[in-house]
Design an enzyme around this catalytic site. Sequence first.
Site, PDB file in Angstrom:
ATOM      1  N   ARG A   1      -1.143  -9.577  12.964  1.00 26.51           N
ATOM      2  CA  ARG A   1      -1.601  -8.444  12.136  1.00 26.51           C
ATOM      3  C   ARG A   1      -2.481  -8.959  10.994  1.00 26.51           C
ATOM      4  NH1 ARG A   1       4.047  -5.910  10.786  1.00 26.51           N
ATOM      5  NH2 ARG A   1       2.882  -4.443   9.495  1.00 26.51           N
TER       6      ARG A   1
ATOM      7  N   ARG B   1      11.322  -1.508  11.952  1.00 28.58           N
ATOM      8  CA  ARG B   1      10.026  -1.664  12.616  1.00 28.58           C
ATOM      9  C   ARG B   1       9.997  -2.955  13.411  1.00 28.58           C
ATOM     10  NH1 ARG B   1       5.108  -0.616   8.455  1.00 28.58           N
ATOM     11  NH2 ARG B   1       4.068  -1.743  10.148  1.00 28.58           N
TER      12      ARG B   1
ATOM     13  N   ARG C   1      -9.639   0.990   9.003  1.00 29.15           N
ATOM     14  CA  ARG C   1      -9.382  -0.420   9.289  1.00 29.15           C
ATOM     15  C   ARG C   1     -10.523  -1.062  10.075  1.00 29.15           C
ATOM     16  NH1 ARG C   1      -3.271   0.228   9.060  1.00 29.15           N
ATOM     17  NH2 ARG C   1      -2.355  -1.840   9.162  1.00 29.15           N
TER      18      ARG C   1
ATOM     19  N   ARG D   1      11.299  -6.826   4.657  1.00 29.05           N
ATOM     20  CA  ARG D   1      11.254  -5.383   4.934  1.00 29.05           C
ATOM     21  C   ARG D   1      11.808  -5.100   6.332  1.00 29.05           C
ATOM     22  NH1 ARG D   1       5.365  -2.631   4.815  1.00 29.05           N
ATOM     23  NH2 ARG D   1       5.121  -3.695   6.797  1.00 29.05           N
TER      24      ARG D   1
ATOM     25  N   LYS E   1       0.825  -1.219   0.000  1.00 30.95           N
ATOM     26  CA  LYS E   1       0.000   0.000   0.000  1.00 30.95           C
ATOM     27  C   LYS E   1       0.856   1.264   0.000  1.00 30.95           C
ATOM     28  CE  LYS E   1      -2.305  -0.978   3.826  1.00 30.95           C
ATOM     29  NZ  LYS E   1      -1.818  -2.331   4.227  1.00 30.95           N
TER      30      LYS E   1
END
Length: 191
Positions: free
Chosen positions: A146, A134, A89, A128, A14
């Site tokens: 998640r 993160r 969300r 990533r 996204k």
Amino acid sequence: MINLILFGPPGSGKGTQASKLVEEFNLVHISTGDLFRFEMKNDTPLGLEAKQYISKGELVPDSVTIGMLKNKMTKHPEAKGFIFDGFPRTIPQAEALDQLLAETDQSINGLFALQVEDEEIIKRILSRGATSGRADDLDETIIRNRISVYKDNTLDVYDYYAAKKKASTIEGVGSIEQISNRLRKAVSATI
Ligand code: AMP
């Protein structure tokens, strides 16, 4: 005004695709994940609250998230429209967004859902994580949570906009260019 929602599970691309659409359609990009990370980096009260949820892969409560989004939108009165990335969300977030836009006679033009299989997502997020810094990208248990939260709470938002004939699905696998071409076509057909 053009208001778009870029939708899809964590790791579906996204953020990457939002940056492309922003250039193309001259919109303001709002990523609630990025906004929370900024607050966390600066150790603000909002950041400290959000961290309790983000570190577990849970959603930050609606009241906090909606308040932060409103605040960000009011900072851009000049915007020709927004691209919402990672928001809404939940159904209450979608309703709040629609209401907020309606106050200025606007609405969502379309929601575009990037579709990527779970195992591919997990691979992408873990890779990533090696560079993103993160914490929620590094632990497979948190990543799987998640994805569950996405399925249990967030997928309903697709149906909410589908009922208004505003939702479409985009194949989220392939090169960044291939995916952005698909998206560009879908967005152009909507606005
Ligand atoms: P993201 O960068 O979009 O993957 O978001 C990272 C994390 O921030 C999520 O796993 C949630 O904990 C939190 N978050 C981001 N956007 C929202 C939202 N719209 N509602 C609730 N929590 C959010």
